[in-house]
Enzyme design. Sequence first.
Site, PDB file in Angstrom:
ATOM      1  N   HIS A  16     -23.537 -11.321 -27.421  1.00 46.95           N
ATOM      2  CA  HIS A  16     -24.883 -11.301 -28.002  1.00 46.95           C
ATOM      3  C   HIS A  16     -24.872 -11.305 -29.531  1.00 46.95           C
ATOM      4  CE1 HIS A  16     -26.189 -10.577 -23.927  1.00 46.95           C
ATOM      5  NE2 HIS A  16     -25.497  -9.467 -23.870  1.00 46.95           N
ATOM      6  N   GLU A  56     -37.962 -14.443 -33.635  1.00 51.57           N
ATOM      7  CA  GLU A  56     -36.996 -15.009 -32.701  1.00 51.57           C
ATOM      8  C   GLU A  56     -37.654 -15.274 -31.344  1.00 51.57           C
ATOM      9  OE1 GLU A  56     -33.324 -12.939 -32.423  1.00 51.57           O
ATOM     10  OE2 GLU A  56     -32.873 -13.192 -34.559  1.00 51.57           O
ATOM     11  N   ARG A  78     -36.741  -9.152 -42.227  1.00 52.74           N
ATOM     12  CA  ARG A  78     -35.765  -9.292 -43.313  1.00 52.74           C
ATOM     13  C   ARG A  78     -35.211 -10.701 -43.265  1.00 52.74           C
ATOM     14  NH1 ARG A  78     -31.092  -9.353 -40.365  1.00 52.74           N
ATOM     15  NH2 ARG A  78     -31.117  -8.239 -38.380  1.00 52.74           N
TER      16      ARG A  78
END
Length: 246
Positions: A16, A56, A78
């Site tokens: 991941h 995302e 960020r």
Amino acid sequence: NVVHLFERDCSLQRRHQKVVEEAPAPGMTQEIRNAMGEAACAAARAVDYVGAGTVEFIADSAGGLSETGFYFMEMNTRLQVEHPVTEMITGVDLVEWQLRVAGGESLPAKQQELSLTGHAVEVRIYAEDADNGFLPSIGRLVAMDLGEDGDAVRIDSGVEQGDAISPHYDPMIAKLIVHGDNRDEALDAMEKRLRDARIAGPITNLGFLARLCANVDFRNQKFDTGLIDNNLDTLIASGPVNDSTV
């Protein structure tokens, strides 16, 4: 006043964690790009977000990418490690934009003024032994030559030759970012740069990354987040490329 700077693909992962990032995403259509970008902007507006952020999504590509086949996962408030690929294809300095917005200025460009140019790929060069379960490798960087920066190549590193890779911190040595007129050109240039690179001291993942960039399924855009795990024997079988230990 919210704009998006298009998309990045970060499907090549191990445990991941992102290994290779690229922009724009392979197989992306303008219709899906518009839908995904507007969804990201809507998320930022909904929480009155200020500054640079990364939204995302997980894309379901089983039946091919579609305007309704992506799902919100999280927002990172960020800059991300892979932000240089966005800077490469847009010509935008994201850090400068952050500072301008923090100083109370408006965004320097509107959405219709932003465009894509070429293709960019980023890899994370780590002090780790891919042929031994990706165990971290420590020691002094006796030699380090990743080539020169240029208009089409960017090297971001927090260490230099003579420094020590410690067991107490993340073992990333550098980020290598390459830009090309198209995806094949960018991947060809990245693979060559990785094979020409020289690092002596800790074992690195240079060879693993070079083989990954040459992987047929990756090159033919037939991949998902399981590509590395599914091809691990092939990716590590040849041993390190241009690595040496001292």
